[in-house]
Design an enzyme around this catalytic site. Structure first.
Site, PDB file in Angstrom:
ATOM      1  N   TYR A  76       0.837  -1.201   0.000  1.00 17.62           N
ATOM      2  CA  TYR A  76       0.000   0.000   0.000  1.00 17.62           C
ATOM      3  C   TYR A  76       0.872   1.251   0.000  1.00 17.62           C
ATOM      4  CZ  TYR A  76      -3.790   3.201   0.902  1.00 17.62           C
ATOM      5  OH  TYR A  76      -4.689   4.217   0.771  1.00 17.62           O
ATOM      6  N   PHE A 128      -6.941  20.073 -25.885  1.00 13.57           N
ATOM      7  CA  PHE A 128      -7.362  18.677 -25.853  1.00 13.57           C
ATOM      8  C   PHE A 128      -8.603  18.622 -24.961  1.00 13.57           C
ATOM      9  CE2 PHE A 128      -7.730  14.348 -24.396  1.00 13.57           C
ATOM     10  CZ  PHE A 128      -7.889  13.742 -25.629  1.00 13.57           C
ATOM     11  N   THR A 129      -9.520  17.715 -25.304  1.00 17.84           N
ATOM     12  CA  THR A 129     -10.845  17.692 -24.659  1.00 17.84           C
ATOM     13  C   THR A 129     -10.779  17.703 -23.124  1.00 17.84           C
ATOM     14  OG1 THR A 129     -10.830  15.287 -24.924  1.00 17.84           O
ATOM     15  CG2 THR A 129     -11.979  16.560 -26.613  1.00 17.84           C
ATOM     16  N   ASP A 219       2.179  18.684 -21.777  1.00 20.34           N
ATOM     17  CA  ASP A 219       1.362  17.484 -21.936  1.00 20.34           C
ATOM     18  C   ASP A 219       2.216  16.529 -22.771  1.00 20.34           C
ATOM     19  OD1 ASP A 219      -0.278  15.452 -22.727  1.00 20.34           O
ATOM     20  OD2 ASP A 219      -2.038  16.712 -23.059  1.00 20.34           O
ATOM     21  N   LYS A 262      -0.403   6.005 -23.858  1.00 21.02           N
ATOM     22  CA  LYS A 262      -0.028   6.203 -25.267  1.00 21.02           C
ATOM     23  C   LYS A 262       1.439   5.822 -25.457  1.00 21.02           C
ATOM     24  CE  LYS A 262      -3.825   8.988 -24.922  1.00 21.02           C
ATOM     25  NZ  LYS A 262      -4.591   9.133 -23.674  1.00 21.02           N
ATOM     26  N   ARG A 386     -13.447  13.635 -34.653  1.00 19.15           N
ATOM     27  CA  ARG A 386     -12.714  14.723 -34.001  1.00 19.15           C
ATOM     28  C   ARG A 386     -13.120  16.001 -34.729  1.00 19.15           C
ATOM     29  NH1 ARG A 386     -10.182  12.957 -29.053  1.00 19.15           N
ATOM     30  NH2 ARG A 386     -12.392  13.211 -28.775  1.00 19.15           N
ATOM     31  N   PHE A 452     -18.985  13.874 -26.834  1.00 18.21           N
ATOM     32  CA  PHE A 452     -18.679  12.907 -27.889  1.00 18.21           C
ATOM     33  C   PHE A 452     -18.687  11.465 -27.398  1.00 18.21           C
ATOM     34  CE2 PHE A 452     -14.312  12.251 -26.452  1.00 18.21           C
ATOM     35  CZ  PHE A 452     -14.083  13.419 -25.744  1.00 18.21           C
TER      36      PHE A 452
HETATM   37  N1  F0G Z   1      -3.659  14.678 -23.320  1.00 14.68           N
HETATM   38  C1  F0G Z   1      -3.678  14.198 -24.570  1.00 14.68           C
HETATM   39  C2  F0G Z   1      -2.910  14.891 -25.634  1.00 14.68           C
HETATM   40  C3  F0G Z   1      -4.445  13.061 -24.865  1.00 14.68           C
HETATM   41  O1  F0G Z   1      -4.457  12.595 -26.107  1.00 14.68           O
HETATM   42  C4  F0G Z   1      -5.182  12.435 -23.827  1.00 14.68           C
HETATM   43  C5  F0G Z   1      -6.022  11.284 -24.104  1.00 14.68           C
HETATM   44  C6  F0G Z   1      -5.115  12.978 -22.539  1.00 14.68           C
HETATM   45  C7  F0G Z   1      -4.349  14.097 -22.323  1.00 14.68           C
HETATM   46  C8  F0G Z   1      -5.894  12.391 -21.391  1.00 14.68           C
HETATM   47  O2  F0G Z   1      -5.314  11.214 -20.964  1.00 14.68           O
HETATM   48  O3  F0G Z   1      -7.048   9.477 -21.483  1.00 14.68           O
HETATM   49  O4  F0G Z   1      -5.146   9.017 -19.927  1.00 14.68           O
HETATM   50  O5  F0G Z   1      -6.961  10.516 -19.232  1.00 14.68           O
HETATM   51  N2  F0G Z   1      -6.351  10.952 -25.263  1.00 14.68           N
HETATM   52  C9  F0G Z   1      -7.105   9.779 -25.660  1.00 14.68           C
HETATM   53  C10 F0G Z   1      -7.327   9.800 -27.134  1.00 14.68           C
HETATM   54  C11 F0G Z   1      -8.333   9.539 -24.866  1.00 14.68           C
HETATM   55  O6  F0G Z   1      -8.051   8.931 -27.610  1.00 14.68           O
HETATM   56  O7  F0G Z   1      -6.766  10.659 -27.827  1.00 14.68           O
HETATM   57  P1  F0G Z   1      -6.184  10.001 -20.369  1.00 14.68           P
END
Ligand code: F0G
Length: 461
Positions: A76, A128-129, A219, A262, A386, A452
């Site tokens: 833990y 980014f979203t 990022d 990724k 997208r 989305f």
């Molecule tokens: N920043 C970037 C550039 C990303 O592409 C993503 C996730 C995140 C942050 C967030 O990270 O998913 O681990 O919480 N991108 C995925 C995609 C979901 O399909 O492009 P996460």
């Protein structure tokens, strides 16, 4: 004259285990996508043949990563796997302090809550979203400072992830540096089509932000892919290794959020890394509330162990050559068929320009959403919208109308073969052939956040 003019690359690995896939028929898929509200996120993955929804968490782990799973320490507190992860991040990225999180957006949440105050502005090289949403939930306003070329799908600028310093300077002059907690810099900008930022641009940004006392938060989700492009395209870097280039990129920034799902070749995981002790202290406090103790942050010991190994593998030059090489192979195939794709070909996938693919549809008829559904029906290949659906709404409720209306064919790392790439390109070409007959969609259900993922659609009559 030599028969072979150019030698091919091939993957620096071989397969030891395979996952069997279900083959489906067109009537089956037509029914499945209708039931999924024409949203590829709502399909059952068992009904998908080639899954290009995302490169996130969908990578194949190596034999070494699976071995690391077995040596994960599930304590833990104070797990040795945490210290291994910390060591890898310090050694290869150069950041001082590390807080593990279950994935990238958890790191974004913690960082945004700590650094952003209500009324602040957060400039970034495209949104980014999840990143933008966390900035907004913390009271900030995102400001796009990417170069204009990034919003033009066919502009062949080699570094479309670059920052326009004039845009940043305008913001600083208007609101003052105190209102800008940090500049958010993504490497290999996802929403622009997997496009890199150059080292020289980053250096200029560092000089500017230093002068104004503004942090740069990185990022670094796809930093190794960005480094590959710097190696291939930027003067002075073709003899440098990806490892060296990544380390240099990180050195111009003050901290990072990372989705290890990724680049780092795992199925789950992320972290916040920071050079500033005070921010680290606060992050360590917050992670306990949202994720778990600061030495595991929502991850199992084995996950942290696999990330540590994945970081090293992601920095291998042969790996990145094969990774981006496969994306380029698919892109060139699509171009041969005349399909309009974002150029230059990006690092993690092919982005098809739905506005030119389906010019008879208005953006309100969701061309990219429509195209993703059509590709699935044709071949069982799952892609992602997208465009206007992903872009969501502004604080005042109006839709964002992004210039880019794209369908992303995202390639998981070390998963599919060249024959899969052929099938994908042929499917896109088949849909392209009958594009004039394709009808748009209307949205019939819209969730409040990140619509989305769960929005539902019906076909227009
Ligand atoms: N920043 C970037 C550039 C990303 O592409 C993503 C996730 C995140 C942050 C967030 O990270 O998913 O681990 O919480 N991108 C995925 C995609 C979901 O399909 O492009 P996460």
């Amino acid at each position: 004259m030599a028969i072979i003019k150019k030698r091919s690359w091939a993957e620096p690995y071989k397969m030891k285990m395979v996952e069997l896939l279900k083959m489906t028929t067109k009537p089956y898929r037509t029914k499945a996508i209708k039931e999924a509200g024409f949203n590829t996120f709502l399909l059952h993955s068992a009904d998908v043949y080639i899954d290009l929804l995302t490169d996130s968490g969908t990578n194949s782990m190596s034999d070494r990563q699976w071995s690391a799973f077995m040596t994960g320490d599930e304590a833990y507190a104070g797990s040795k796997s945490y210290y291994l992860l910390e060591e890898a991040i310090q050694k290869y990225y150069g950041y001082k302090y590390v807080v593990p999180t279950h994935q990238g957006r958890a790191a974004e949440n913690i960082l945004s809550q700590i650094l952003i105050k209500k009324g602040d502005f957060v400039p970034g090289n495209m949104y980014f979203t999840t990143t933008r949403l966390h900035q907004e939930l913390a009271g900030g306003t995102f400001v796009d400072i990417i170069i204009d070329e990034a919003h033009d799908p066919f502009n062949e600028h080699p570094f479309k992830g670059n920052v326009d310093l004039a845009k940043l300077d305008k913001l600083v002059k208007k609101h003052g540096a105190k209102k800008i907690p940090y500049v958010c810099i993504a490497t290999n900008v996802n929403m622009a089509g997997g496009q890199p930022i150059s080292m020289s641009n980053l250096k200029e940004l560092r000089a500017y932000t230093k002068k104004h006392g503004i942090r740069i938060i990185h990022d670094m989700t796809r930093v190794a892919e960005n480094a590959y492009f710097i190696q291939q395209r930027e003067k002075g870097y073709n003899k440098k290794s990806i490892r060296e280039i990544v380390r240099e990129i990180c050195s111009y920034t003050d901290g990072a959020t990372m989705s290890a799902k990724k680049d780092a070749l795992v199925n789950i995981g992320g972290f916040l890394a920071i050079n500033d002790w005070d921010v680290f202290e606060e992050a360590r406090n917050m992670v306990v509330v949202y994720e778990g103790l600061h030495t595991y942050g929502g991850l199992a010991g084995r996950d942290m162990e696999a990330i540590a190994v994945g970081i090293v593998e992601s920095l291998d030059d042969n790996h990145q050559h094969a990774r981006v090489g496969q994306v380029e192979y698919l892109g060139h195939k699509m171009m041969e068929y005349g399909i309009p794709i974002v150029k230059p070909i990006g690092g993690h996938g092919i982005f098809v320009d739905a506005k030119s693919f389906l010019p008879h549809l208005t953006q309100d008829q969701f061309p990219a959403q429509t195209l993703a559904a059509e590709i699935y029906i044709d071949s069982g290949v799952r892609t992602m919208e997208r465009g206007i659906v992903s872009a969501g709404r502004k604080a005042n409720g109006e839709n964002h109308y992004p210039k880019l209306e794209l369908v992303r064919f995202t390639l998981p790392r070390r998963v599919y073969t060249q024959a899969h790439m052929d099938v994908i390109a042929e499917s896109a070409a088949t849909v392209y052939d009958k594009r004039k007959f394709i009808k748009g969609l209307k949205m019939v259900y819209e969730p409040k956040y990140l619509r989305f993922f769960q929005a539902r659609f019906e076909r227009l009559k």
